[in-house]
Design a protein around this motif. Structure first.
Motif, PDB file in Angstrom:
ATOM      1  N   UNK A 152       0.858  -1.187   0.000  1.00  0.00           N
ATOM      2  CA  UNK A 152       0.000   0.000   0.000  1.00  0.00           C
ATOM      3  C   UNK A 152       0.894   1.236   0.000  1.00  0.00           C
ATOM      4  N   UNK A 153       0.261   2.397  -0.134  1.00  0.00           N
ATOM      5  CA  UNK A 153       1.035   3.640  -0.181  1.00  0.00           C
ATOM      6  C   UNK A 153       0.956   4.282  -1.550  1.00  0.00           C
ATOM      7  N   UNK A 154       1.519   5.497  -1.647  1.00  0.00           N
ATOM      8  CA  UNK A 154       1.426   6.261  -2.902  1.00  0.00           C
ATOM      9  C   UNK A 154       2.160   5.576  -4.051  1.00  0.00           C
ATOM     10  N   UNK A 155       3.319   5.014  -3.767  1.00  0.00           N
ATOM     11  CA  UNK A 155       4.096   4.358  -4.814  1.00  0.00           C
ATOM     12  C   UNK A 155       3.354   3.154  -5.373  1.00  0.00           C
ATOM     13  N   UNK A 156       2.759   2.372  -4.480  1.00  0.00           N
ATOM     14  CA  UNK A 156       2.010   1.196  -4.907  1.00  0.00           C
ATOM     15  C   UNK A 156       0.784   1.595  -5.712  1.00  0.00           C
ATOM     16  N   UNK A 157       0.097   2.660  -5.261  1.00  0.00           N
ATOM     17  CA  UNK A 157      -1.100   3.128  -5.972  1.00  0.00           C
ATOM     18  C   UNK A 157      -0.749   3.604  -7.377  1.00  0.00           C
ATOM     19  N   UNK A 158       0.375   4.314  -7.517  1.00  0.00           N
ATOM     20  CA  UNK A 158       0.791   4.783  -8.842  1.00  0.00           C
ATOM     21  C   UNK A 158       1.094   3.612  -9.758  1.00  0.00           C
ATOM     22  N   UNK A 159       1.717   2.571  -9.208  1.00  0.00           N
ATOM     23  CA  UNK A 159       2.036   1.395 -10.010  1.00  0.00           C
ATOM     24  C   UNK A 159       0.754   0.706 -10.482  1.00  0.00           C
ATOM     25  N   UNK A 160      -0.236   0.622  -9.593  1.00  0.00           N
ATOM     26  CA  UNK A 160      -1.525   0.016  -9.954  1.00  0.00           C
ATOM     27  C   UNK A 160      -2.162   0.780 -11.110  1.00  0.00           C
ATOM     28  N   UNK A 161      -2.123   2.112 -11.020  1.00  0.00           N
ATOM     29  CA  UNK A 161      -2.724   2.940 -12.088  1.00  0.00           C
ATOM     30  C   UNK A 161      -1.955   2.786 -13.404  1.00  0.00           C
ATOM     31  N   UNK A 162      -0.634   2.660 -13.325  1.00  0.00           N
ATOM     32  CA  UNK A 162       0.162   2.473 -14.546  1.00  0.00           C
ATOM     33  C   UNK A 162      -0.213   1.173 -15.248  1.00  0.00           C
ATOM     34  N   UNK A 163      -0.676   0.201 -14.466  1.00  0.00           N
ATOM     35  CA  UNK A 163      -1.074  -1.090 -15.028  1.00  0.00           C
ATOM     36  C   UNK A 163      -2.538  -1.105 -15.469  1.00  0.00           C
ATOM     37  N   UNK A 196      -5.267  -0.194 -13.741  1.00  0.00           N
ATOM     38  CA  UNK A 196      -6.256  -0.556 -12.719  1.00  0.00           C
ATOM     39  C   UNK A 196      -6.445   0.596 -11.726  1.00  0.00           C
ATOM     40  N   UNK A 197      -7.431   0.441 -10.855  1.00  0.00           N
ATOM     41  CA  UNK A 197      -7.742   1.480  -9.860  1.00  0.00           C
ATOM     42  C   UNK A 197      -7.524   0.907  -8.464  1.00  0.00           C
ATOM     43  N   UNK A 198      -6.682   1.544  -7.643  1.00  0.00           N
ATOM     44  CA  UNK A 198      -6.487   1.062  -6.271  1.00  0.00           C
ATOM     45  C   UNK A 198      -7.729   1.336  -5.423  1.00  0.00           C
ATOM     46  N   UNK A 199      -7.995   0.430  -4.500  1.00  0.00           N
ATOM     47  CA  UNK A 199      -9.163   0.578  -3.632  1.00  0.00           C
ATOM     48  C   UNK A 199      -8.890  -0.106  -2.299  1.00  0.00           C
ATOM     49  N   UNK A 200      -9.733   0.218  -1.310  1.00  0.00           N
ATOM     50  CA  UNK A 200      -9.613  -0.385   0.021  1.00  0.00           C
ATOM     51  C   UNK A 200     -10.997  -0.798   0.495  1.00  0.00           C
ATOM     52  N   UNK A 201     -11.080  -1.996   1.079  1.00  0.00           N
ATOM     53  CA  UNK A 201     -12.309  -2.464   1.727  1.00  0.00           C
ATOM     54  C   UNK A 201     -12.067  -2.419   3.229  1.00  0.00           C
ATOM     55  N   UNK A 202     -12.955  -1.774   3.972  1.00  0.00           N
ATOM     56  CA  UNK A 202     -12.782  -1.653   5.423  1.00  0.00           C
ATOM     57  C   UNK A 202     -14.121  -1.880   6.111  1.00  0.00           C
ATOM     58  N   UNK A 203     -14.074  -1.914   7.461  1.00  0.00           N
ATOM     59  CA  UNK A 203     -15.307  -2.031   8.240  1.00  0.00           C
ATOM     60  C   UNK A 203     -15.650  -3.452   8.640  1.00  0.00           C
ATOM     61  N   UNK A 204     -16.793  -3.599   9.320  1.00  0.00           N
ATOM     62  CA  UNK A 204     -17.303  -4.878   9.825  1.00  0.00           C
ATOM     63  C   UNK A 204     -16.300  -5.535  10.763  1.00  0.00           C
ATOM     64  N   UNK A 205     -15.548  -4.692  11.507  1.00  0.00           N
ATOM     65  CA  UNK A 205     -14.601  -5.149  12.533  1.00  0.00           C
ATOM     66  C   UNK A 205     -13.525  -6.083  11.970  1.00  0.00           C
ATOM     67  N   UNK A 248      -7.033  -3.592  -2.537  1.00  0.00           N
ATOM     68  CA  UNK A 248      -7.328  -4.324  -3.762  1.00  0.00           C
ATOM     69  C   UNK A 248      -7.072  -3.438  -4.981  1.00  0.00           C
ATOM     70  N   UNK A 249      -7.089  -4.067  -6.151  1.00  0.00           N
ATOM     71  CA  UNK A 249      -6.996  -3.345  -7.423  1.00  0.00           C
ATOM     72  C   UNK A 249      -8.157  -3.796  -8.301  1.00  0.00           C
ATOM     73  N   UNK A 250      -8.823  -2.822  -8.927  1.00  0.00           N
ATOM     74  CA  UNK A 250     -10.014  -3.087  -9.733  1.00  0.00           C
ATOM     75  C   UNK A 250      -9.803  -2.680 -11.183  1.00  0.00           C
ATOM     76  N   UNK A 251     -10.600  -3.240 -12.055  1.00  0.00           N
ATOM     77  CA  UNK A 251     -10.565  -2.865 -13.468  1.00  0.00           C
ATOM     78  C   UNK A 251     -10.938  -1.394 -13.628  1.00  0.00           C
TER      79      UNK A 251
END
Length: 210
Positions: A15-26, A28-37, A43-46
């Motif tokens: 995770x982090x800015x560097x990882x997010x930029x790499x995901x976008x270069x490939x 895809x769109x970086x995302x996070x699932x949180x909640x429900x304790x 994750x990375x999405x189309x």
């Protein structure tokens, strides 16, 4: 409630800015699932899937299923970031949806029967105070929109939230007052009631003669 849908995703180890930029270069769109304790899940999405879902409407009020290598998680999109210039998605936050999950969401307001409003027929103007209303409701029962019926609305009338029939379990977040959703205001082009009724009678008479 909007129809649910499924998205394919890949788990992200970093995770982090560097990882997010790499995901976008490939592509895809970086995302996070949180909640429900449970701990957050990166994750990375189309890109294509997310772009069309965001710009297709109802994105933040529709429960989705995310498939991560066969593991399916029910989620509700809670927020997203778009590029300020090119308008493409940069990041999405999802909330895990459990059996008893309740959320606050902004729900669009739809208006019907304007043609049955005496005030609008006389030249009055529909003044929309709230295009959306924030509700507290079960995550699996979010209304796609709420409906305001304008039949019978006269000049000077205000339509309050108490006049709207809400689905079971759906409650306004604002509870300390019966807030206004819309009003029917007068205008310079407004016809007097007698003149309007006379014109309608003449129109009906003319159509009978034909």
């Amino acid at each position: 409630m909007s129809e649910t849908y499924e998205l394919k995703a890949e788990a992200r180890e970093r995770v982090g800015k560097g990882s997010a930029r790499e995901v976008r270069r490939n592509g895809k769109v970086p995302a996070v699932i949180y909640g429900d304790k449970q701990p957050p899940l990166a994750i990375a999405l189309s890109y294509k899937d997310i772009f069309y879902k965001i710009h297709g409407g109802g994105f933040l009020t529709t429960v989705a299923t995310i498939d991560i290598d066969g593991k399916k998680i029910q989620v509700l999109p809670k927020d997203y970031q778009l590029d300020p210039v090119r308008d493409f998605p940069l990041h999405v936050d999802f909330l895990r949806v459990g059996k008893n999950t309740e959320v606050n969401v902004q729900v669009p307001v739809h208006f019907i029967n304007e043609e049955k409003s005496p005030g609008i027929k006389r030249g009055g103007v529909l003044n929309i105070v709230r295009h959306e209303v924030e509700f507290h409701c079960p995550a699996n029962a979010i209304p796609e929109f709420i409906t305001v019926d304008l039949a019978g609305a006269e000049i000077g009338d205000s339509i309050h939230i108490s006049a709207v029939k809400l689905p079971a379990g759906v409650k306004p977040v604002i509870t300390d007052r019966d807030f206004t959703i819309a009003t029917v205001a007068g205008s310079a082009a407004m016809k007097p009631a007698a003149e309007s009724e006379e014109a309608e009678a003449e129109e009906a008479e003319g159509s009978t003669e034909e």
